[in-house]
Design a protein around this motif. Structure first.
Motif, PDB file in Angstrom:
ATOM      1  N   THR A 178      65.108  70.407  -2.940  1.00 57.52           N
ATOM      2  CA  THR A 178      64.389  69.746  -2.347  1.00 57.52           C
ATOM      3  C   THR A 178      62.979  69.294  -3.608  1.00 57.52           C
ATOM      4  O   THR A 178      61.905  70.228  -4.277  1.00 57.52           O
ATOM      5  CB  THR A 178      63.733  70.614  -1.588  1.00 57.52           C
ATOM      6  N   LEU A 179      62.405  67.710  -3.507  1.00 61.90           N
ATOM      7  CA  LEU A 179      60.888  68.185  -3.799  1.00 61.90           C
ATOM      8  C   LEU A 179      60.076  67.931  -2.712  1.00 61.90           C
ATOM      9  O   LEU A 179      59.795  67.345  -1.961  1.00 61.90           O
ATOM     10  CB  LEU A 179      61.619  66.558  -4.359  1.00 61.90           C
ATOM     11  N   SER A 180      59.201  68.672  -3.358  1.00 60.06           N
ATOM     12  CA  SER A 180      57.723  68.572  -2.735  1.00 60.06           C
ATOM     13  C   SER A 180      56.792  68.545  -3.023  1.00 60.06           C
ATOM     14  O   SER A 180      57.030  68.214  -5.403  1.00 60.06           O
ATOM     15  CB  SER A 180      58.113  70.118  -2.303  1.00 60.06           C
ATOM     16  N   ALA A 181      56.000  68.488  -2.699  1.00 57.55           N
ATOM     17  CA  ALA A 181      54.239  68.006  -3.825  1.00 57.55           C
ATOM     18  C   ALA A 181      53.018  68.371  -2.540  1.00 57.55           C
ATOM     19  O   ALA A 181      52.986  68.585  -1.755  1.00 57.55           O
ATOM     20  CB  ALA A 181      54.241  66.220  -3.410  1.00 57.55           C
ATOM     21  N   ARG A 182      52.099  69.041  -3.387  1.00 60.61           N
ATOM     22  CA  ARG A 182      50.571  69.521  -3.549  1.00 60.61           C
ATOM     23  C   ARG A 182      50.168  67.824  -2.897  1.00 60.61           C
ATOM     24  O   ARG A 182      49.588  67.867  -4.093  1.00 60.61           O
ATOM     25  CB  ARG A 182      50.104  70.333  -3.436  1.00 60.61           C
ATOM     26  N   LEU A 183      50.036  67.331  -1.548  1.00 58.94           N
ATOM     27  CA  LEU A 183      48.147  65.464  -1.780  1.00 58.94           C
ATOM     28  C   LEU A 183      46.990  66.555  -2.174  1.00 58.94           C
ATOM     29  O   LEU A 183      46.988  67.722  -1.494  1.00 58.94           O
ATOM     30  CB  LEU A 183      48.750  65.230  -0.843  1.00 58.94           C
ATOM     31  N   ALA A 184      46.825  65.044  -2.397  1.00 56.42           N
ATOM     32  CA  ALA A 184      45.370  65.593  -3.630  1.00 56.42           C
ATOM     33  C   ALA A 184      44.297  65.477  -1.903  1.00 56.42           C
ATOM     34  O   ALA A 184      43.109  66.697  -2.023  1.00 56.42           O
ATOM     35  CB  ALA A 184      44.928  64.514  -4.413  1.00 56.42           C
ATOM     36  N   GLU A 185      44.448  64.496  -0.815  1.00 56.93           N
ATOM     37  CA  GLU A 185      43.822  65.070   0.003  1.00 56.93           C
ATOM     38  C   GLU A 185      43.806  65.615   1.059  1.00 56.93           C
ATOM     39  O   GLU A 185      43.456  65.851   2.504  1.00 56.93           O
ATOM     40  CB  GLU A 185      43.858  63.288   0.601  1.00 56.93           C
ATOM     41  N   GLY A 186      44.673  67.082   0.796  1.00 52.71           N
ATOM     42  CA  GLY A 186      45.130  68.320   1.500  1.00 52.71           C
ATOM     43  C   GLY A 186      46.201  67.333   1.718  1.00 52.71           C
ATOM     44  O   GLY A 186      46.977  66.826   2.509  1.00 52.71           O
ATOM     45  N   GLY A 187      47.089  69.285   2.282  1.00 52.80           N
ATOM     46  CA  GLY A 187      48.259  69.312   3.147  1.00 52.80           C
ATOM     47  C   GLY A 187      49.985  69.096   2.266  1.00 52.80           C
ATOM     48  O   GLY A 187      49.408  69.049   0.721  1.00 52.80           O
ATOM     49  N   THR A 188      51.114  68.680   2.234  1.00 54.94           N
ATOM     50  CA  THR A 188      51.707  69.125   1.222  1.00 54.94           C
ATOM     51  C   THR A 188      53.539  68.640   1.905  1.00 54.94           C
ATOM     52  O   THR A 188      53.068  67.605   2.782  1.00 54.94           O
ATOM     53  CB  THR A 188      52.311  70.298   0.925  1.00 54.94           C
ATOM     54  N   TRP A 189      53.925  67.991   0.804  1.00 60.76           N
ATOM     55  CA  TRP A 189      54.915  67.306   1.497  1.00 60.76           C
ATOM     56  C   TRP A 189      56.808  67.381   0.880  1.00 60.76           C
ATOM     57  O   TRP A 189      56.001  67.777   0.005  1.00 60.76           O
ATOM     58  CB  TRP A 189      54.716  65.688   0.800  1.00 60.76           C
ATOM     59  N   ARG A 190      57.415  67.371   1.531  1.00 59.74           N
ATOM     60  CA  ARG A 190      58.452  67.973   1.620  1.00 59.74           C
ATOM     61  C   ARG A 190      59.792  66.923   1.764  1.00 59.74           C
ATOM     62  O   ARG A 190      59.881  66.442   2.395  1.00 59.74           O
ATOM     63  CB  ARG A 190      58.584  69.084   1.954  1.00 59.74           C
ATOM     64  N   SER A 191      60.687  67.366   0.461  1.00 58.86           N
ATOM     65  CA  SER A 191      62.283  66.182   0.591  1.00 58.86           C
ATOM     66  C   SER A 191      63.040  66.755   0.483  1.00 58.86           C
ATOM     67  O   SER A 191      63.066  66.751  -0.839  1.00 58.86           O
ATOM     68  CB  SER A 191      61.440  64.573   0.311  1.00 58.86           C
ATOM     69  N   HIS A 192      64.054  66.868   1.137  1.00 59.08           N
ATOM     70  CA  HIS A 192      65.595  66.954   0.813  1.00 59.08           C
ATOM     71  C   HIS A 192      66.432  66.424   0.430  1.00 59.08           C
ATOM     72  O   HIS A 192      66.110  64.448   0.826  1.00 59.08           O
ATOM     73  CB  HIS A 192      66.520  68.155   2.271  1.00 59.08           C
ATOM     74  N   VAL A 193      67.201  66.545  -0.354  1.00 59.84           N
ATOM     75  CA  VAL A 193      68.178  65.883  -0.838  1.00 59.84           C
ATOM     76  C   VAL A 193      69.543  66.416  -1.130  1.00 59.84           C
ATOM     77  O   VAL A 193      69.196  67.061  -2.031  1.00 59.84           O
ATOM     78  CB  VAL A 193      67.935  64.978  -2.258  1.00 59.84           C
ATOM     79  N   THR A 194      70.401  66.610  -0.150  1.00 62.39           N
ATOM     80  CA  THR A 194      71.922  66.594  -1.026  1.00 62.39           C
ATOM     81  C   THR A 194      72.529  65.641  -2.043  1.00 62.39           C
ATOM     82  O   THR A 194      72.803  63.937  -1.742  1.00 62.39           O
ATOM     83  CB  THR A 194      72.365  67.131  -0.025  1.00 62.39           C
ATOM     84  N   LEU A 195      72.910  66.282  -2.715  1.00 62.74           N
ATOM     85  CA  LEU A 195      73.767  65.013  -4.326  1.00 62.74           C
ATOM     86  C   LEU A 195      75.031  64.849  -3.404  1.00 62.74           C
ATOM     87  O   LEU A 195      75.623  65.837  -3.019  1.00 62.74           O
ATOM     88  CB  LEU A 195      74.127  66.303  -5.334  1.00 62.74           C
ATOM     89  N   ARG A 196      75.701  63.763  -3.610  1.00 61.78           N
ATOM     90  CA  ARG A 196      76.760  63.100  -3.422  1.00 61.78           C
ATOM     91  C   ARG A 196      77.889  64.103  -4.105  1.00 61.78           C
ATOM     92  O   ARG A 196      78.936  64.468  -3.646  1.00 61.78           O
ATOM     93  CB  ARG A 196      77.103  61.786  -3.823  1.00 61.78           C
ATOM     94  N   GLN A 197      77.374  64.316  -4.990  1.00 61.04           N
ATOM     95  CA  GLN A 197      78.921  65.089  -6.118  1.00 61.04           C
ATOM     96  C   GLN A 197      77.532  66.625  -6.453  1.00 61.04           C
ATOM     97  O   GLN A 197      76.290  66.495  -7.259  1.00 61.04           O
ATOM     98  CB  GLN A 197      79.253  64.663  -7.087  1.00 61.04           C
ATOM     99  N   ALA A 198      78.568  67.354  -6.495  1.00 57.44           N
ATOM    100  CA  ALA A 198      77.521  68.800  -7.233  1.00 57.44           C
ATOM    101  C   ALA A 198      77.219  68.566  -8.238  1.00 57.44           C
ATOM    102  O   ALA A 198      78.971  68.486  -9.120  1.00 57.44           O
ATOM    103  CB  ALA A 198      77.634  70.348  -6.996  1.00 57.44           C
ATOM    104  N   SER A 199      76.427  68.708  -9.152  1.00 62.18           N
ATOM    105  CA  SER A 199      76.392  68.158 -10.762  1.00 62.18           C
ATOM    106  C   SER A 199      75.194  69.305 -11.090  1.00 62.18           C
ATOM    107  O   SER A 199      74.259  69.716 -11.180  1.00 62.18           O
ATOM    108  CB  SER A 199      76.239  66.798 -11.310  1.00 62.18           C
TER     109      SER A 199
END
Length: 433
Positions: A285-306
């Motif tokens: 999961t890639l996440s970020a805390r935004l400068a204008e307030g709030g947060t953002w998250r994005s889930h990523v599943t790799l095609r092949q475990a690496s």
């Protein structure tokens, strides 16, 4: 018996935190930048104006011009809910939770720990999680959810709601609206169709013949009928998590190539963590805390475990373009590990002859070895694809068809669905299609 724990407006409460006084005003979670302009959870005063979660911003502002939008904070909601689940595990429960603010656990094994009665188990749960939660107990998960909705968090006369038996469960569910089926993602669109046909309550739905629902709605219709009858699938408690997180503070104006370098550094730190123990990474999961307030998250599943930094960087780098605003910090969290990172690719292509090979029997031996290698490679890729699909969509994402009675006149008896095997040889012809 199954206990249901419900905390209404959990995401909104987690976002406001020290600003809970805003709950007395019309307030709602703002839409996520870059996605559909739909509201998140809303406060009770906003609901009084007819504003609801999932409504478009324009319609909501037309109904309530004083509506205040606050940026959502999924990071805070996730951290707070994980803390609640750990408290629930502290009383001995094994909770199942698919969304923040909603959990279920089996009560029967906890009675001996907390006094021998179901009421004692619920009282211990309330002491661990706080007085603001709603608790319900019933023979099935869906009925426990409905009971928790009917319960009230305060007051002894309107406390926890208990539905003791299967027969009482059906009687309890009968007058409730079919809109409760929206709590299941796979049935989210079914209540609208049922209401158009004049089926407004779960009791009316339960009285319909199974074959009629199957013919009109297919499997979702049969699933909804089972829920209306008080039946449900067994609980699937969550597995203990291994928190492996790396976070990096960013300068205010960082973007472009600098952001990619920050991602590179985070991946290097993540792969060097001792908790990884040589394992590959399956889901992140890639996440970020935004400068204008709030947060953002994005889930990523790799095609092949690496465990290769370059491959992980390519998978996560594409998500950086989805950042809705400048970020104050960037983080990566491991959601699931893969097998040990010891596999190596072949140095030569399958069709490339070996050095110093012999003719005749040597060529036949090479052809047989290559065929075995190709079969093993296909099976390995198939297993990886199944693991990827199940990590992204659940354990039922990859199924196979097993023939039971091909000559039967009843379609349901001819074949059945079963989980596709990932251990051993996946290419064996054992009844799968």
């Amino acid at each position: 018996m199954v206990a249901g724990v419900l905390i209404p407006r959990f995401a909104l409460l987690s976002t406001l935190r020290d600003r809970e006084t805003l709950l007395s005003e019309p307030v709602a979670l703002a839409p996520v930048a870059g996605r559909s302009p739909l509201l998140g959870e809303v406060s009770a005063p906003a609901e009084a104006f007819g504003v609801a979660a999932g409504m478009r911003v324009g319609e909501a502002l037309a109904r309530c011009p004083e509506l205040r939008l606050v940026p959502s904070d999924p990071e805070a909601a996730r951290a707070r809910w994980n803390d609640m689940l750990e408290r629930l595990e502290g009383v001995g429960a094994s909770p199942e939770s698919d969304r923040a603010g909603e959990a279920f656990f089996a009560c029967d094994g906890l009675r001996g720990i907390h006094g021998g009665r179901l009421e004692d188990v619920l009282a211990a749960t309330r002491r661990a999680l706080g007085r603001s939660i709603r608790l319900g107990a019933a023979p099935s998960r869906f009925c426990a959810y409905a009971a928790a909705l009917q319960a009230r968090p305060r007051g002894r006369s309107r406390g926890d709601l208990i539905v003791p038996t299967d027969s009482r469960a059906r009687t309890f569910l009968a007058p409730l609206p079919v809109a409760l089926l929206r709590s299941r993602l796979e049935l989210a669109e079914l209540p609208d169709l049922l209401e158009r046909l004049g089926i407004g309550t779960l009791g009316r739905l339960a009285s319909l013949p199974a074959h009629a629902l199957s013919e009109r709605f297919g499997h979702p219709g049969l699933r909804a009928r089972e829920l209306a009858l008080g039946r449900d699938t067994p609980l699937d408690p969550r597995r203990p998590v291994e928190p492996v997180v790396e976070r990096l503070g960013l300068p205010e104006a960082i973007s472009g190539q600098q952001l990619e370098r920050a991602l590179e550094l985070l991946i290097a730190r993540l792969l060097a963590r001792p908790e990884r123990r040589g394992r590959s990474l399956r889901s992140l999961t890639l996440s970020a805390r935004l400068a204008e307030g709030g947060t953002w998250r994005s889930h990523v599943t790799l095609r092949q475990a690496s465990a290769q930094a370059a491959r992980i960087r390519v998978a996560l780098g594409a998500r950086l373009t989805e950042l809705p605003a400048p970020a104050e910090s960037l983080g990566i969290e491991v959601e699931a590990f893969g097998p040990p990172a010891r596999e190596q690719e072949s140095l030569l292509e399958d069709g490339r002859p070996g050095v110093g090979s012999r003719e005749g029997s040597g060529a036949a031996s090479r052809d047989g070895s290559r065929a075995i290698a190709r079969t093993a490679s296909r099976e390995h890729r198939l297993r990886e694809a199944i693991h990827q699909a199940r990590q992204a969509a659940g354990e039922c994402a990859a199924l196979r068809v097993l023939e039971l009675d091909p000559g039967s006149r009843v379609p349901e008896r001819r074949a059945a669905l079963a989980p596709y095997p990932t251990e051993g040889r996946t290419g064996s012809n054992d009844g799968q299609r």
